[in-house]
Design a protein around this motif. Sequence first.
Motif, PDB file in Angstrom:
ATOM      1  N   LEU A 109       5.340  11.017   1.250  1.00  0.00           N
ATOM      2  CA  LEU A 109       5.088   9.971   0.262  1.00  0.00           C
ATOM      3  C   LEU A 109       5.815   8.720   0.722  1.00  0.00           C
ATOM      4  O   LEU A 109       7.029   8.733   0.922  1.00  0.00           O
ATOM      5  CB  LEU A 109       5.569  10.391  -1.126  1.00  0.00           C
ATOM      6  CG  LEU A 109       5.222   9.425  -2.274  1.00  0.00           C
ATOM      7  CD1 LEU A 109       3.709   9.272  -2.416  1.00  0.00           C
ATOM      8  CD2 LEU A 109       5.826   9.907  -3.590  1.00  0.00           C
ATOM      9  N   TRP A 110       5.065   7.658   0.882  1.00  0.00           N
ATOM     10  CA  TRP A 110       5.617   6.435   1.453  1.00  0.00           C
ATOM     11  C   TRP A 110       4.871   5.241   0.902  1.00  0.00           C
ATOM     12  O   TRP A 110       3.693   5.340   0.508  1.00  0.00           O
ATOM     13  CB  TRP A 110       5.478   6.455   2.979  1.00  0.00           C
ATOM     14  CG  TRP A 110       5.996   5.231   3.658  1.00  0.00           C
ATOM     15  CD1 TRP A 110       5.265   4.181   4.145  1.00  0.00           C
ATOM     16  CD2 TRP A 110       7.371   4.922   3.926  1.00  0.00           C
ATOM     17  NE1 TRP A 110       6.104   3.239   4.705  1.00  0.00           N
ATOM     18  CE2 TRP A 110       7.397   3.672   4.587  1.00  0.00           C
ATOM     19  CE3 TRP A 110       8.576   5.574   3.674  1.00  0.00           C
ATOM     20  CZ2 TRP A 110       8.589   3.070   4.990  1.00  0.00           C
ATOM     21  CZ3 TRP A 110       9.752   4.974   4.082  1.00  0.00           C
ATOM     22  CH2 TRP A 110       9.754   3.741   4.730  1.00  0.00           C
ATOM     23  N   SER A 111       5.536   4.130   0.869  1.00  0.00           N
ATOM     24  CA  SER A 111       4.845   2.867   0.595  1.00  0.00           C
ATOM     25  C   SER A 111       5.497   1.763   1.403  1.00  0.00           C
ATOM     26  O   SER A 111       6.708   1.763   1.610  1.00  0.00           O
ATOM     27  CB  SER A 111       4.879   2.518  -0.901  1.00  0.00           C
ATOM     28  OG  SER A 111       6.204   2.383  -1.369  1.00  0.00           O
ATOM     29  N   TRP A 112       4.675   0.850   1.880  1.00  0.00           N
ATOM     30  CA  TRP A 112       5.157  -0.412   2.422  1.00  0.00           C
ATOM     31  C   TRP A 112       5.080  -1.414   1.288  1.00  0.00           C
ATOM     32  O   TRP A 112       4.029  -1.552   0.640  1.00  0.00           O
ATOM     33  CB  TRP A 112       4.310  -0.868   3.602  1.00  0.00           C
ATOM     34  CG  TRP A 112       4.689  -0.254   4.916  1.00  0.00           C
ATOM     35  CD1 TRP A 112       3.914   0.562   5.698  1.00  0.00           C
ATOM     36  CD2 TRP A 112       5.923  -0.416   5.622  1.00  0.00           C
ATOM     37  NE1 TRP A 112       4.592   0.919   6.826  1.00  0.00           N
ATOM     38  CE2 TRP A 112       5.824   0.326   6.820  1.00  0.00           C
ATOM     39  CE3 TRP A 112       7.116  -1.118   5.366  1.00  0.00           C
ATOM     40  CZ2 TRP A 112       6.857   0.391   7.750  1.00  0.00           C
ATOM     41  CZ3 TRP A 112       8.133  -1.055   6.304  1.00  0.00           C
ATOM     42  CH2 TRP A 112       8.008  -0.315   7.479  1.00  0.00           C
TER      43      TRP A 112
ATOM     44  N   TYR B 295       0.845  -1.193   0.000  1.00  0.00           N
ATOM     45  CA  TYR B 295       0.000   0.000   0.000  1.00  0.00           C
ATOM     46  C   TYR B 295       0.876   1.237   0.000  1.00  0.00           C
ATOM     47  O   TYR B 295       2.028   1.209   0.430  1.00  0.00           O
ATOM     48  CB  TYR B 295      -0.993   0.024   1.165  1.00  0.00           C
ATOM     49  CG  TYR B 295      -0.437   0.252   2.553  1.00  0.00           C
ATOM     50  CD1 TYR B 295      -0.053   1.526   2.975  1.00  0.00           C
ATOM     51  CD2 TYR B 295      -0.347  -0.786   3.469  1.00  0.00           C
ATOM     52  CE1 TYR B 295       0.430   1.747   4.255  1.00  0.00           C
ATOM     53  CE2 TYR B 295       0.131  -0.576   4.750  1.00  0.00           C
ATOM     54  CZ  TYR B 295       0.517   0.696   5.139  1.00  0.00           C
ATOM     55  OH  TYR B 295       0.991   0.912   6.408  1.00  0.00           O
ATOM     56  N   GLY B 296       0.329   2.308  -0.547  1.00  0.00           N
ATOM     57  CA  GLY B 296       1.024   3.583  -0.594  1.00  0.00           C
ATOM     58  C   GLY B 296       0.250   4.617   0.187  1.00  0.00           C
ATOM     59  O   GLY B 296      -0.953   4.466   0.438  1.00  0.00           O
ATOM     60  N   GLU B 297       0.934   5.681   0.575  1.00  0.00           N
ATOM     61  CA  GLU B 297       0.264   6.670   1.401  1.00  0.00           C
ATOM     62  C   GLU B 297       0.937   8.024   1.289  1.00  0.00           C
ATOM     63  O   GLU B 297       2.107   8.135   0.929  1.00  0.00           O
ATOM     64  CB  GLU B 297       0.294   6.237   2.870  1.00  0.00           C
ATOM     65  CG  GLU B 297       1.711   6.170   3.438  1.00  0.00           C
ATOM     66  CD  GLU B 297       1.777   5.639   4.860  1.00  0.00           C
ATOM     67  OE1 GLU B 297       0.915   4.823   5.224  1.00  0.00           O
ATOM     68  OE2 GLU B 297       2.704   6.048   5.584  1.00  0.00           O
ATOM     69  N   SER B 298       0.157   9.040   1.601  1.00  0.00           N
ATOM     70  CA  SER B 298       0.701  10.342   1.949  1.00  0.00           C
ATOM     71  C   SER B 298       0.272  10.582   3.391  1.00  0.00           C
ATOM     72  O   SER B 298       0.094   9.625   4.142  1.00  0.00           O
ATOM     73  CB  SER B 298       0.176  11.419   1.001  1.00  0.00           C
ATOM     74  OG  SER B 298       0.812  12.664   1.274  1.00  0.00           O
TER      75      SER B 298
ATOM     76  N   VAL C 201      -3.754  13.803  -2.664  1.00  0.00           N
ATOM     77  CA  VAL C 201      -2.526  14.211  -1.966  1.00  0.00           C
ATOM     78  C   VAL C 201      -1.318  13.411  -2.448  1.00  0.00           C
ATOM     79  O   VAL C 201      -0.213  13.959  -2.550  1.00  0.00           O
ATOM     80  CB  VAL C 201      -2.678  14.101  -0.436  1.00  0.00           C
ATOM     81  CG1 VAL C 201      -3.738  15.055   0.065  1.00  0.00           C
ATOM     82  CG2 VAL C 201      -2.979  12.691   0.014  1.00  0.00           C
ATOM     83  N   ILE C 202      -1.515  12.129  -2.760  1.00  0.00           N
ATOM     84  CA  ILE C 202      -0.398  11.337  -3.280  1.00  0.00           C
ATOM     85  C   ILE C 202       0.121  11.938  -4.575  1.00  0.00           C
ATOM     86  O   ILE C 202       1.331  12.052  -4.792  1.00  0.00           O
ATOM     87  CB  ILE C 202      -0.814   9.869  -3.480  1.00  0.00           C
ATOM     88  CG1 ILE C 202      -0.951   9.158  -2.127  1.00  0.00           C
ATOM     89  CG2 ILE C 202       0.208   9.126  -4.351  1.00  0.00           C
ATOM     90  CD1 ILE C 202      -1.441   7.732  -2.227  1.00  0.00           C
TER      91      ILE C 202
ATOM     92  N   GLN D  98       9.874  12.557   3.840  1.00  0.00           N
ATOM     93  CA  GLN D  98      10.039  12.453   5.287  1.00  0.00           C
ATOM     94  C   GLN D  98      11.281  11.662   5.680  1.00  0.00           C
ATOM     95  O   GLN D  98      11.414  11.230   6.825  1.00  0.00           O
ATOM     96  CB  GLN D  98       8.781  11.858   5.935  1.00  0.00           C
ATOM     97  CG  GLN D  98       8.581  10.363   5.739  1.00  0.00           C
ATOM     98  CD  GLN D  98       8.011   9.993   4.375  1.00  0.00           C
ATOM     99  OE1 GLN D  98       8.100  10.727   3.411  1.00  0.00           O
ATOM    100  NE2 GLN D  98       7.408   8.822   4.305  1.00  0.00           N
ATOM    101  N   TYR D  99      12.195  11.502   4.767  1.00  0.00           N
ATOM    102  CA  TYR D  99      13.455  10.817   5.042  1.00  0.00           C
ATOM    103  C   TYR D  99      14.500  11.292   4.040  1.00  0.00           C
ATOM    104  O   TYR D  99      14.175  11.896   3.014  1.00  0.00           O
ATOM    105  CB  TYR D  99      13.297   9.293   4.950  1.00  0.00           C
ATOM    106  CG  TYR D  99      12.640   8.821   3.673  1.00  0.00           C
ATOM    107  CD1 TYR D  99      13.378   8.629   2.515  1.00  0.00           C
ATOM    108  CD2 TYR D  99      11.270   8.553   3.622  1.00  0.00           C
ATOM    109  CE1 TYR D  99      12.787   8.198   1.338  1.00  0.00           C
ATOM    110  CE2 TYR D  99      10.659   8.128   2.453  1.00  0.00           C
ATOM    111  CZ  TYR D  99      11.421   7.944   1.319  1.00  0.00           C
ATOM    112  OH  TYR D  99      10.826   7.526   0.155  1.00  0.00           O
ATOM    113  N   VAL D 100      15.760  11.019   4.359  1.00  0.00           N
ATOM    114  CA  VAL D 100      16.883  11.357   3.478  1.00  0.00           C
ATOM    115  C   VAL D 100      17.431  10.040   2.936  1.00  0.00           C
ATOM    116  O   VAL D 100      17.799   9.156   3.709  1.00  0.00           O
ATOM    117  CB  VAL D 100      17.977  12.116   4.245  1.00  0.00           C
ATOM    118  CG1 VAL D 100      19.111  12.529   3.299  1.00  0.00           C
ATOM    119  CG2 VAL D 100      17.399  13.340   4.950  1.00  0.00           C
ATOM    120  N   THR D 101      17.488   9.903   1.624  1.00  0.00           N
ATOM    121  CA  THR D 101      17.854   8.611   1.032  1.00  0.00           C
ATOM    122  C   THR D 101      19.371   8.419   0.997  1.00  0.00           C
ATOM    123  O   THR D 101      19.999   8.317  -0.060  1.00  0.00           O
ATOM    124  CB  THR D 101      17.264   8.461  -0.378  1.00  0.00           C
ATOM    125  OG1 THR D 101      17.492   9.669  -1.115  1.00  0.00           O
ATOM    126  CG2 THR D 101      15.789   8.177  -0.308  1.00  0.00           C
TER     127      THR D 101
END
Length: 448
Positions: A311-314, A151-154, A381-382, A401-404
């Motif tokens: 922006l994130w996905s598991w 799933y993906g999310e904002s 929003v995504i 929300q993170y630094v790659t």
Amino acid sequence: MGSMKSVSTAVGAGLCVMALAACGAAGGGGGGGDGSKNVTLTLATVNNGQMKDMEKLKGTFEKAHPGVTVNFQVMEEGDLRSTVTADVANAAGQYDIVTVGSYEVPQWGANGWLTDLTEPLSDAAYDVDDLLPPVRQMLTVDDKQYAVPFYGESSLLMYNKDILDAAGVSLSDRPTWQEVADVARAVNSSDTAGICLRGKPGWGDMFAPLTTVVQTFGGNWYDMDWNAQVNSPEFVEAVTFYTDLLADAGEADPVSYSFNECLTALKNGKVAMWYDASVAASMLEADDSPVKGKIGYSHAPVVKTEEAGWLWSWNLAVPKNSKNKDMAVEFVKWATSKEYHNLVGEELGWSLVPPGARTSTYENPKYQEAAAAFAPITLEVINSVDPTHPGVNPQPWVGVQYVTIPEFQDVGNQVSQLVADAIAGRSTVQEALDKGQEIAQRGGDAQK
């Protein structure tokens, strides 16, 4: 997020150091085991509702594949990250399938730790082009896809409409953080906190929402030259705002709260508002939710930017050294397929279909009806997030929300512990971030 073609061999080497890994062991085949009659797949996953639903439904896959058993090992987010990182980096082969975030996938894929799924996903029945483009792109390195979004999310601001109505206050669809703070303080009481915000230490816990607050206040972790900005005025202002809001109108003992704790609090009427992952909406609107139909949804609050959502996905991935690689790939395809989405809808309820993964889900009339309260804004929003430039100033990485960079797990975890001390009153925000600046700079120096 873009194709991540800038991920280099140096990043791979850094990942090995960060995970205490032996890189030379990471390239093995690990594809055996599928030829035997009985196969046990071991799946490491996070303790989230959507993953628990997958475990409930795994029998459908097992029935269609006689002799195959899928064993779930469910862990809290921090434990999952540390355990899986060590396993795949050392090519231990303990897990056949891993749940991994969009932060790790491009780095691990470039480092040769994950199975390339591009060819297995290419069959017409799977329809890989149905995956939402922004989410799919986060999982691709040099045109090779190394994981599939479960799933993906904002992120959204979620609020109890009854509580706000009773207090005579309201929220706009695109609120500012000051507007949110004013409402939170207005509705806060001894029985109901004005807002729930993550305070639990961890780069993927506290700093998931807090980094978006920092960015919309005009701050960020690094500048374009990888100079740390953790004690910059904008970063300090944002964290001070966050900690003050928690002190004035947040939940009790915020350093023990992350996603699941805030979800429970909003469901039980213990908090009026919550800023967090958009995937929570499907759980708030489930048939057994006590607040079904009572929750309003707004874009992530802003200060200086037009948008502030993450922006994130598991995702599900197959480690390169899985002992049952072929069958593991089959399960990954099944659990992220249109068939699986329909199964969730029919067996568990259409509002629980994994969001932010497939375009066809948002075109399904049954899902549209069940998820009417949150599906349109989630998709909006995504598609509004710009992971290449989420804040006020440009950044030399792709991510919100993170630094790659491989060092960020350690940097984010350490700085979050310092901020947790400030939230708990054991230090000031300035003291915490001055120490955090030194920690962050070591991560930045590794990129120079």
